[in-house]
Design an enzyme around this catalytic site. Structure first.
Site, PDB file in Angstrom:
ATOM      1  N   ARG A  19      25.540  32.957  29.338  1.00  0.00           N
ATOM      2  CA  ARG A  19      26.030  31.599  29.383  1.00  0.00           C
ATOM      3  C   ARG A  19      24.842  30.911  29.931  1.00  0.00           C
ATOM      4  O   ARG A  19      23.700  31.391  30.362  1.00  0.00           O
ATOM      5  CB  ARG A  19      27.047  31.625  30.187  1.00  0.00           C
ATOM      6  CG  ARG A  19      27.115  32.192  31.596  1.00  0.00           C
ATOM      7  CD  ARG A  19      28.513  32.450  32.234  1.00  0.00           C
ATOM      8  NE  ARG A  19      28.462  32.861  33.501  1.00  0.00           N
ATOM      9  CZ  ARG A  19      28.429  34.272  33.625  1.00  0.00           C
ATOM     10  NH1 ARG A  19      28.602  35.157  32.764  1.00  0.00           N
ATOM     11  NH2 ARG A  19      28.219  34.884  34.971  1.00  0.00           N
ATOM     12  N   HIS A  54      27.134  39.293  44.476  1.00  0.00           N
ATOM     13  CA  HIS A  54      27.748  38.458  43.417  1.00  0.00           C
ATOM     14  C   HIS A  54      26.977  38.274  42.344  1.00  0.00           C
ATOM     15  O   HIS A  54      25.597  38.364  42.331  1.00  0.00           O
ATOM     16  CB  HIS A  54      28.296  37.262  44.216  1.00  0.00           C
ATOM     17  CG  HIS A  54      29.571  37.658  45.055  1.00  0.00           C
ATOM     18  ND1 HIS A  54      30.734  37.082  44.987  1.00  0.00           N
ATOM     19  CD2 HIS A  54      29.510  38.432  46.275  1.00  0.00           C
ATOM     20  CE1 HIS A  54      31.320  37.442  46.126  1.00  0.00           C
ATOM     21  NE2 HIS A  54      30.751  38.327  46.731  1.00  0.00           N
ATOM     22  N   CYS A  55      27.665  37.719  41.212  1.00  0.00           N
ATOM     23  CA  CYS A  55      26.828  37.489  39.917  1.00  0.00           C
ATOM     24  C   CYS A  55      25.873  36.293  40.347  1.00  0.00           C
ATOM     25  O   CYS A  55      25.943  35.457  41.136  1.00  0.00           O
ATOM     26  CB  CYS A  55      27.695  36.519  38.971  1.00  0.00           C
ATOM     27  SG  CYS A  55      26.994  36.278  37.563  1.00  0.00           S
ATOM     28  N   PRO A  56      24.794  36.350  39.935  1.00  0.00           N
ATOM     29  CA  PRO A  56      24.189  37.519  38.950  1.00  0.00           C
ATOM     30  C   PRO A  56      23.591  38.633  39.538  1.00  0.00           C
ATOM     31  O   PRO A  56      22.747  39.391  38.801  1.00  0.00           O
ATOM     32  CB  PRO A  56      23.008  36.682  38.268  1.00  0.00           C
ATOM     33  CG  PRO A  56      22.340  35.837  39.295  1.00  0.00           C
ATOM     34  CD  PRO A  56      23.494  35.435  40.132  1.00  0.00           C
TER      35      PRO A  56
END
Lengths: 380, 75
Positions: free
Chosen positions: A194, B12-14
């Protein structure tokens, strides 16, 4: 004996923290009960959010720079030197010039830097706007640009996570106003599937991409650049030809973290997300880009963390406790082109919801770019 | 049995995805990397990444409080 606070790094976090603590404890500092020392390897401060405007000739480099000393309240001692080693056991910091500084409380606010070496060919084949020489070089390239394919390729993590989106929206409108958008292709190449790591921001960006005819290339992790063939390659095996490549390479933490045995992956400092304490140390804290916290590497994070930590340090330096906790508060303006902007406001628990861009928010951001200096002094 | 474990629990992302990609790049062809993650998006994103990158998604195992996601480097 005076209680000694030592802050490493004269960026936004280091300056706001130094000034806020010193202003609150000016009496204690005058009486010799407390010292506040800021150690910085640059004697000039660069307002990094302003770099976004330099390629479009909307801010001049001289508008972005001030002497660190001019930004500090008088009772902060500034040392222009580089920290080379932190020794938590002896509570000492060694510097490049050979000085040994002692502390009761230490704050690591060393920021982050572009890793231009990690991607072969990037330095030769790409432009970037995340430092001043790069932004000026990109301004020159854009002034000659008449059309072709622009690839904006990103590594993670990088500071100011919305700036690359702002850049492509501004580039789109810049090209439309110059009448060359029809002769241009804009490709935004991102490491994930994304356009941003925060889903709500990615969804908003995708709707803007669709409106503006900007192409999104997903799962594109920068691997190499061929400056002769003008191609950028991803680890996933995608090759994109370009006429102008604007890269935002992944960032890394300061070498002093690893040299002091304080680093985790990427050279970041392991930092508690609420107390801002480093590892198991009760008297070492970290703020801003230097941490491994699940926050954006953004000036507003450094600012809000500084306010929380200042409250605790003022207490600790005068015999109190450290009750204040950082909740992940972040605020980012997003230029949605040349004339409108929106913003993201969020915490650890509340994801951001970008609102519709407006002219008013654009002018608010422009005003903030001019009053940021008062923010550093702890006035705003 | 994985050749290397990447412990990205708490990241956490990413973070987990980036750590996995870094480990895959450094691994030899034929090696399997196990990613330990507590980040909810990893088990959705990593199979898609494997598809794009041409690497082999081995599977997800639910562990005690985290997931183990295994990827084999095949090229």
């Amino acid at each position: 004996m005076a209680k000694e606070l030592l802050i490493i790094g004269a960026g936004s976090g280091g300056l706001i923290l130094s000034n806020t603590v010193a202003r609150a404890l000016s009496r204690e500092i005058r009486r010799g009960e407390v010292t506040v020392t800021l150690l910085g390897d640059r004697d000039e401060y660069l307002y990094q959010p302003g770099l976004l405007y330099v390629p479009f000739d909307l801010m001049r480099p001289a508008e972005l720079i001030r002497k660190v000393k001019e930004l500090l309240v008088p009772c902060v001692t500034f040392m222009h030197d580089r920290a080379t080693r932190i020794d938590p056991e002896s509570r000492q910091v060694q510097t490049r010039s050979g000085r040994t500084l002692t502390y009761d409380y230490l704050v690591i606010a060393t920021g982050s830097e572009l890793d231009l070496e990690e991607t072969p060919g990037l330095k030769e084949g790409a432009h970037w706007f995340y430092d001043l020489p790069g932004a000026i070089r990109l301004r020159e390239a854009l002034s000659r640009f008449q059309g072709g394919r622009v690839v904006v390729a990103l590594g993670l993590p990088h500071k100011c996570p919305v700036a690359p989106l702002e850049f492509v929206f501004m580039l789109d409108e810049w090209a439309r106003e110059r009448g060359i958008r029809e002769q241009m292709e804009i490709i935004y190449a991102f490491p994930l599937n994304r356009a941003h790591n925060i889903q709500t921001c990615a969804d908003w960006a995708q709707s803007e991409f669709d409106k503006r005819g900007i192409q999104l290339e997903t799962f594109f992790n920068l691997d190499s650049v061929d400056p002769v063939r003008k191609e950028v390659n991803s680890y996933e095996g995608t090759t994109l030809a370009y006429d102008l490549l604007v890269a935002v390479p992944a960032h890394k933490g300061d070498a002093v973290h690893a040299d002091s045995g304080l680093a985790v992956q990427g050279n970041w400092v392991p930092t508690h997300r609420h107390t801002l304490k480093v590892g198991t140390y009760e008297n070492i804290f970290a703020i801003g880009d230097a941490t491994n916290m699940p926050t954006s590497k953004a000036g507003s994070v450094a600012h809000f963390e500084s306010e929380v930590l200042a409250g605790n340090l003022i207490n600790l330096l005068t015999g109190g406790g450290a009750p204040h906790q950082y909740d992940g508060k972040t605020f980012c303006f997003i230029e949605a082109g040349m004339h409108k902007a929106t913003y993201l406001s969020f915490t650890y628990d509340q994801p951001p919801v970008p609102g519709p861009p407006s002219e008013a928010i654009h002018w608010f951001k422009q005003a903030y770019n001019r009053i940021h200096w008062m923010n550093l002094k702890g006035i705003v | 049995m994985a050749d290397k474990v990447v412990d990205a629990r708490g990241s956490h992302c990413p973070g987990p995805m980036m750590e996995l990609i870094r480990a895959i790049k450094a691994a030899a062809v034929g090696q399997t990397i196990a990613l330990w993650t507590t980040e909810a998006g990893s088990k959705k994103d990593i199979p898609l990444w494997c598809q794009k990158a041409g690497q082999e998604f081995v599977g997800v195992v639910q562990m005690d409080g985290y997931e183990e996601i295994a990827v084999k480097k095949v090229k």
